[in-house]
Scaffold this active site. Structure first.
Site: not given
Length: 220
Positions: A2, A105
């Site tokens: 992340c 992402e």
């Protein structure tokens, strides 16, 4: 992994959701492009209960002489969290929650272009990342944190092989150390069917990008 996320929940709503006392100085919201090394919202538990505080996203081990003395530690792998010298004490004693609305992402197309995706809870509830924190520095100590990651579940593996460790409300107290030991059992890939995602504008590839349009669906 992340490396970027969004938070739109106002601090008073965060405090209510996590039953935490808010600090006076907290990062501004909404922020649709939360980047490493910036101040982020963190919930931690202490003798006086839960507190909503601000920390630097980028964990600094106590032996770093400068912020740049080693790698930028924004994530900590669940599989080795209890073993790595940088994280093992925090894993035992300083676990926290890091709230988010969604996270980003990236995949790549055949030409190697980075394609961003916005990932959020299917039920539209706020996300609670599992985190760890560390106070760093002697003269003017600052509090720093990292997001714990795990192997991606089956659905998320189509985008990336790693994902943040997302905790459900029933698990918050255990992760924060309020219910004794046993938090290790929480460090597993997330349940299927919890997250959803869609493509977003490549402008979010820049850490300087701002605005609500960053999380809006994008058609190439």
């Amino acid at each position: 992994m992340c490396g970027r996320y969004a938070i739109t929940l106002p601090p008073d709503a965060m405090a209510q959701l996590f039953a935490a006392r808010p600090a006076n100085a907290l990062p501004a919201v909404p922020n649709f492009n939360v980047c490493p090394t910036t101040q982020v919202h963190v919930i931690r538990s202490g003798e006086s209960g839960r507190n909503l505080v601000s920390m630097r996203w980028g964990f600094l081990p106590h032996w770093y002489k400068e912020e740049t003395s080693g790698p930028l530690l924004i994530n900590a792998r669940a599989e080795t969290l209890a073993e790595k010298p940088a994280f093992r004490a925090a894993c035992r004693e300083r676990r926290c929650l890091i709230p988010a609305t969604g996270f980003y992402e990236w995949t790549k197309d055949t030409a190697g272009n980075r394609l961003p995706w916005y990932i959020f809870r299917e039920d539209s509830a706020p996300i609670a990342f599992a985190g760890i924190w560390q106070s760093w520095g002697k003269d003017d100590p600052q509090e720093t944190c990292a997001i714990v990651t795990t192997a991606a579940n089956t659905a998320m593996s189509a985008i990336h092989h790693r994902m943040p460790l997302i905790l459900e409300p029933d698990d918050w107290a255990l992760w924060l150390g309020e219910e004794g030991k046993g938090a290790a059992r929480l460090m597993e890939p997330g349940a299927e069917g919890v997250l959803d995602w869609y493509r977003v504008d490549p402008k979010v590839n820049s850490n300087r990008a701002e605005g609500e349009e960053l999380i809006e669906p994008f058609e190439a």
